[in-house]
Design an enzyme around this catalytic site. Structure first.
Site, mmCIF file in Angstrom:
data_model
loop_
_atom_site.group_PDB
_atom_site.id
_atom_site.type_symbol
_atom_site.label_atom_id
_atom_site.label_comp_id
_atom_site.label_asym_id
_atom_site.label_seq_id
_atom_site.Cartn_x
_atom_site.Cartn_y
_atom_site.Cartn_z
ATOM 1 N N TYR A 20 -18.363 -19.527 7.893
ATOM 2 C CA TYR A 20 -19.038 -19.256 6.611
ATOM 3 C C TYR A 20 -18.940 -20.487 5.696
ATOM 4 C CZ TYR A 20 -20.274 -14.303 7.011
ATOM 5 O OH TYR A 20 -20.872 -13.106 7.358
ATOM 6 N N TYR B 115 -3.725 -8.508 17.265
ATOM 7 C CA TYR B 115 -3.415 -9.123 15.971
ATOM 8 C C TYR B 115 -3.657 -10.635 16.037
ATOM 9 C CZ TYR B 115 -0.475 -10.226 11.848
ATOM 10 O OH TYR B 115 0.015 -10.666 10.639
ATOM 11 N N VAL C 251 -11.665 -1.687 4.925
ATOM 12 C CA VAL C 251 -12.488 -2.914 4.863
ATOM 13 C C VAL C 251 -13.388 -3.118 6.078
ATOM 14 C CG1 VAL C 251 -10.942 -4.184 3.305
ATOM 15 C CG2 VAL C 251 -10.612 -4.373 5.803
ATOM 16 N N PHE D 266 3.035 -4.595 1.337
ATOM 17 C CA PHE D 266 4.204 -5.353 0.901
ATOM 18 C C PHE D 266 3.765 -6.590 0.083
ATOM 19 C CE2 PHE D 266 6.958 -8.937 2.663
ATOM 20 C CZ PHE D 266 7.827 -8.917 1.588
ATOM 21 N N HIS E 100 8.003 -1.627 3.702
ATOM 22 C CA HIS E 100 8.151 -0.208 4.022
ATOM 23 C C HIS E 100 9.443 -0.012 4.813
ATOM 24 C CE1 HIS E 100 7.316 3.803 5.407
ATOM 25 N NE2 HIS E 100 6.311 3.855 4.546
ATOM 26 N N THR F 133 7.780 -13.200 6.193
ATOM 27 C CA THR F 133 8.151 -13.060 4.787
ATOM 28 C C THR F 133 8.804 -11.692 4.590
ATOM 29 O OG1 THR F 133 6.333 -14.499 4.197
ATOM 30 C CG2 THR F 133 7.200 -13.114 2.441
ATOM 31 N N ASN G 108 -6.556 1.243 2.513
ATOM 32 C CA ASN G 108 -6.760 2.554 3.148
ATOM 33 C C ASN G 108 -5.414 3.231 3.444
ATOM 34 O OD1 ASN G 108 -5.792 1.123 5.309
ATOM 35 N ND2 ASN G 108 -7.374 1.758 6.751
ATOM 36 N N THR H 224 -10.207 -4.382 11.870
ATOM 37 C CA THR H 224 -9.772 -4.755 10.517
ATOM 38 C C THR H 224 -9.807 -6.275 10.360
ATOM 39 O OG1 THR H 224 -8.425 -2.784 10.235
ATOM 40 C CG2 THR H 224 -7.825 -4.692 8.906
HETATM 41 P P1 NAD Z 1 1.552 -4.476 5.044
HETATM 42 O O1 NAD Z 1 1.323 -3.721 6.306
HETATM 43 O O2 NAD Z 1 2.675 -4.086 4.165
HETATM 44 O O3 NAD Z 1 0.218 -4.488 4.157
HETATM 45 C C1 NAD Z 1 -1.065 -4.485 4.703
HETATM 46 C C2 NAD Z 1 -1.908 -3.538 3.860
HETATM 47 O O4 NAD Z 1 -3.246 -3.506 4.400
HETATM 48 C C3 NAD Z 1 -1.380 -2.105 3.882
HETATM 49 O O5 NAD Z 1 -1.318 -1.617 2.561
HETATM 50 C C4 NAD Z 1 -2.420 -1.359 4.711
HETATM 51 O O6 NAD Z 1 -2.511 -0.001 4.344
HETATM 52 C C5 NAD Z 1 -3.675 -2.145 4.408
HETATM 53 N N1 NAD Z 1 -4.719 -2.019 5.428
HETATM 54 C C6 NAD Z 1 -4.583 -2.070 6.776
HETATM 55 N N2 NAD Z 1 -5.771 -1.920 7.371
HETATM 56 C C7 NAD Z 1 -6.692 -1.754 6.380
HETATM 57 C C8 NAD Z 1 -8.090 -1.534 6.362
HETATM 58 N N3 NAD Z 1 -8.811 -1.461 7.497
HETATM 59 N N4 NAD Z 1 -8.703 -1.408 5.150
HETATM 60 C C9 NAD Z 1 -7.996 -1.464 3.999
HETATM 61 N N5 NAD Z 1 -6.669 -1.670 3.957
HETATM 62 C C10 NAD Z 1 -6.021 -1.812 5.140
HETATM 63 O O7 NAD Z 1 1.702 -6.026 5.469
HETATM 64 P P2 NAD Z 1 2.033 -7.310 4.575
HETATM 65 O O8 NAD Z 1 3.299 -7.885 5.065
HETATM 66 O O9 NAD Z 1 1.865 -7.019 3.147
HETATM 67 O O10 NAD Z 1 0.867 -8.287 5.053
HETATM 68 C C11 NAD Z 1 -0.263 -8.565 4.255
HETATM 69 C C12 NAD Z 1 -1.139 -9.581 4.960
HETATM 70 O O11 NAD Z 1 -0.392 -10.784 5.194
HETATM 71 C C13 NAD Z 1 -1.637 -9.103 6.324
HETATM 72 O O12 NAD Z 1 -2.952 -9.548 6.504
HETATM 73 C C14 NAD Z 1 -0.721 -9.810 7.293
HETATM 74 O O13 NAD Z 1 -1.351 -10.029 8.524
HETATM 75 C C15 NAD Z 1 -0.423 -11.113 6.565
HETATM 76 N N6 NAD Z 1 0.860 -11.689 6.990
HETATM 77 C C16 NAD Z 1 2.044 -11.172 6.562
HETATM 78 C C17 NAD Z 1 3.226 -11.726 7.010
HETATM 79 C C18 NAD Z 1 4.572 -11.213 6.567
HETATM 80 O O14 NAD Z 1 5.598 -11.687 7.067
HETATM 81 N N7 NAD Z 1 4.680 -10.315 5.615
HETATM 82 C C19 NAD Z 1 3.210 -12.796 7.913
HETATM 83 C C20 NAD Z 1 1.977 -13.283 8.345
HETATM 84 C C21 NAD Z 1 0.803 -12.734 7.863
HETATM 85 N N1 UDP Z 2 -21.338 -7.130 2.717
HETATM 86 C C1 UDP Z 2 -20.533 -6.360 1.923
HETATM 87 N N2 UDP Z 2 -20.640 -6.469 0.576
HETATM 88 C C2 UDP Z 2 -21.524 -7.324 -0.022
HETATM 89 C C3 UDP Z 2 -22.318 -8.126 0.797
HETATM 90 C C4 UDP Z 2 -22.205 -8.016 2.185
HETATM 91 O O1 UDP Z 2 -19.712 -5.576 2.414
HETATM 92 O O2 UDP Z 2 -21.566 -7.366 -1.259
HETATM 93 C C5 UDP Z 2 -21.226 -7.018 4.175
HETATM 94 C C6 UDP Z 2 -22.560 -6.690 4.798
HETATM 95 O O3 UDP Z 2 -22.595 -5.295 5.007
HETATM 96 C C7 UDP Z 2 -22.560 -7.455 6.100
HETATM 97 C C8 UDP Z 2 -21.394 -8.411 6.007
HETATM 98 O O4 UDP Z 2 -20.851 -8.273 4.702
HETATM 99 O O5 UDP Z 2 -22.292 -6.596 7.180
HETATM 100 C C9 UDP Z 2 -21.774 -9.851 6.217
HETATM 101 O O6 UDP Z 2 -22.704 -10.238 5.238
HETATM 102 P P1 UDP Z 2 -23.685 -11.453 5.463
HETATM 103 O O7 UDP Z 2 -24.528 -11.587 4.255
HETATM 104 O O8 UDP Z 2 -22.942 -12.635 5.911
HETATM 105 O O9 UDP Z 2 -24.517 -11.029 6.743
HETATM 106 P P2 UDP Z 2 -25.757 -10.077 6.952
HETATM 107 O O10 UDP Z 2 -25.832 -9.107 5.799
HETATM 108 O O11 UDP Z 2 -26.900 -10.980 7.019
HETATM 109 O O12 UDP Z 2 -25.440 -9.413 8.246
#
Ligand code: NAD
Ligand code: UDP
Ligand code: UDP
Length: 318
Positions: free
Chosen positions: A161, A147, A61, A15, A183, A177, A36, A94
Site C-alpha cells: 500500500y 501468526y 477487523v 494488553f 490477561h 513485552t 472483538n 485477523t
Molecule cells: P492481546 O491479546 O492482549 O491483545 C490483542 C487484542 O486484539 C485483544 O483485545 C483481542 O480481543 C483483539 N482482537 C483479536 N482479534 C481481533 C479481531 N479480529 N478484531 C478485533 N479485535 C481483535 O495482545 P497484546 O500483547 O496486547 O498484542 C497487541 C498487538 O501487538 C498484537 O497485534 C500482537 O501481535 C502484537 N505484539 C505483541 C507482543 C507482546 O509481547 N505483547 C509482541 C509482538 C507483537
Molecule cells: N475498507 C474499509 N473501510 C474504509 C475503506 C475500505 O473497511 O473506509 C475496506 C474495504 O472494504 C476493502 C478494504 O478496506 O475491502 C481494502 O480497501 P481498498 O480501497 O484498498 O480496496 P478495494 O476497496 O478496491 O478492494
C-alpha cells in the site's frame, strides 16, 4: 502542546492496546477503541470509560469498518501462542483481512497507520541478535505459522500500500513485552510464571528452559510506539522495539520465584513445536531514528507486574 487527533486503536482493549489508549487520552487525543474481545476483557479499559474522549466499539477487523479518524494503530490480533493457535484460520484472517481493511480505511482517509508487527517474523532465528535486515527463518506450515506468516503477510500488505498508494505507514516489530493488564490466563511466560508463583503452584518451564527471550516493560514499548508514529513520514520501519537484555526462561523462573518469595517448585513440561531457541533485538535503528531505548530493567518491571497480579488475585480476578 499536541494537536488533538482522533485516533483509532484496533485491539485497544488488549494488553498493549489498553496502555496505548490510556497514553493517547493522557496526551489529550480522542480515542476510538475497536475490539472483538477475543483475547481480552472489557475491564481492561473500564477505567477509561468515564473519559468523554474515549469510545469503545465491539467490532471484528476482518470485516470492513467505516469510521472517520486521523491516525490508526492496528494492534488487533491475539499475541499469546495459546490464543492464536486456538483458531488458526481466524488468526490468519485477523492478520491479513484485518490489515487489508485497516489499510483500505487509511487509504480513504489519507490517515497515518501503525502496524503491530512482531519478532516472530524472524521465526527461530539463525542470526543473533536480530537486526531489521534479517529476513528470518520461519516454518510456513508449523503450529506458529498462522501468526508468523500472517504477520509477515501484513508487513507485505503495508509496504505494498505504501508503494502503490503512497500511504503513510509505520511498522514496529515488537519483541516480548510484559506488564500490568496482561490477561492472567493469557498463557504467555511472564504472566504464567507470576500467577503460578503467587498461587504457590508449580512453575511450568517448557523444555529445559535454556531458550532465551528479551523482555521489554510495557511503558518503554508504548513510548517507542508513540515516537515511531510521530517520526517523519520517510521513517516507515520496520523498526525493532524491545529490550536487548536477554535471559533464559530458567533465569526468568528463578527471578520470579525470588521476587515473589514463592515456595513454588519448577515443573518441566514438553517444549511446543517450533519454539524459537533464542531472541534478542538489535535496537540500533530505534536508537538512531527515534532516540529511544528502554529504561526499565527486568527486575523493576517484574516487581510492578507482580504487584498488579497480587491486586488481581486479592480481588478474585485472577
Ligand atoms: P492481546 O491479546 O492482549 O491483545 C490483542 C487484542 O486484539 C485483544 O483485545 C483481542 O480481543 C483483539 N482482537 C483479536 N482479534 C481481533 C479481531 N479480529 N478484531 C478485533 N479485535 C481483535 O495482545 P497484546 O500483547 O496486547 O498484542 C497487541 C498487538 O501487538 C498484537 O497485534 C500482537 O501481535 C502484537 N505484539 C505483541 C507482543 C507482546 O509481547 N505483547 C509482541 C509482538 C507483537
Ligand atoms: N475498507 C474499509 N473501510 C474504509 C475503506 C475500505 O473497511 O473506509 C475496506 C474495504 O472494504 C476493502 C478494504 O478496506 O475491502 C481494502 O480497501 P481498498 O480501497 O484498498 O480496496 P478495494 O476497496 O478496491 O478492494
Ligand atoms: N514458556 C514456558 N512456560 C510457560 C509459558 C511459556 O516455559 O508457562 C516458554 C515458551 O515455550 C517460550 C518462552 O517461554 O520458549 C516465551 O513464551 P511466550 O508464549 O511468552 O512467547 P513467545 O514464545 O511467543 O516468545
Amino acid at each position: 502542546m499536541h494537536l488533538r487527533k482522533r485516533v483509532l486503536v484496533t485491539g485497544g482493549s488488549g494488553f498493549l492496546g489498553s496502555h496505548l489508549c490510556a497514553r493517547l487520552l493522557d496526551e489529550g487525543h480522542e480515542v476510538l477503541c475497536v475490539d472483538n474481545f477475543f483475547s481480552s476483557a472489557r475491564a481492561n479499559v473500564g477505567e477509561l470509560m468515564d473519559n468523554n474522549r474515549f469510545e469503545l466499539l465491539r467490532h471484528d477487523v476482518t470485516f470492513p469498518l467505516f469510521v472517520e479518524v486521523d491516525e490508526i494503530y492496528n494492534l488487533a490480533c491475539p499475541a499469546s501462542p495459546i490464543h492464536y493457535q486456538h483458531d488458526p484460520v481466524q488468526t490468519i484472517k485477523t492478520c491479513v483481512h484485518g490489515a487489508i481493511n485497516m489499510l483500505g480505511l487509511a487509504k480513504r482517509l489519507r490517515a497515518k497507520i501503525f502496524q503491530a508487527s512482531t519478532s516472530e517474523v524472524y521465526g527461530d532465528p539463525d542470526v543473533h541478535p536480530q537486526p531489521e535486515s534479517y529476513w528470518g527463518h520461519v516454518n510456513p506450515n508449523g503450529i506458529r505459522a498462522c501468526y508468523d506468516e500472517g504477520k509477515r503477510c501484513a508487513e507485505s500488505l503495508f509496504f505494498s500500500y505504501w508503494r502503490q498508494s503512497g500511504l503513510k505507514i509505520k511498522v514496529g516489530r515488537i519483541f516480548n513485552t510484559y506488564g500490568p493488564k496482561m490477561h492472567p490466563n493469557d498463557g504467555r511466560v511472564v504472566s504464567n510464571f507470576i500467577v503460578q508463583a503467587l498461587k504457590g503452584e508449580p512453575i511450568t518451564i517448557y523444555g529445559d528452559g535454556s531458550q532465551t527471550r528479551s523482555f521489554c516493560y510495557v511503558d518503554d514499548l508504548i513510548e517507542c510506539m508513540r515516537r515511531l508514529m510521530d517520526s517523519p513520514d520517510e521513517v516507515t520501519g520496520p523498526v525493532n522495539m524491545g529490550n536487548p537484555g536477554e535471559f533464559t526462561i530458567r533465569e526468568l523462573a528463578e527471578k520470579v520465584v525470588a521476587l515473589t518469595g514463592s515456595r513454588s517448585k519448577i515443573s518441566y513440561e514438553p517444549l511446543p513445536g517450533d519454539d524459537p531457541k533464542q531472541r534478542r533485538p538489535d535496537i540500533g535503528l530505534a536508537r538512531e531514528l527515534l532516540g529511544w531505548e528502554p529504561k526499565v530493567a527486568l527486575d523493576e518491571g517484574l516487581k510492578k507486574t507482580i504487584a498488579y497480579f497480587e491486586g488481581q488475585l486479592a480481588a478474585g480476578l485472577a
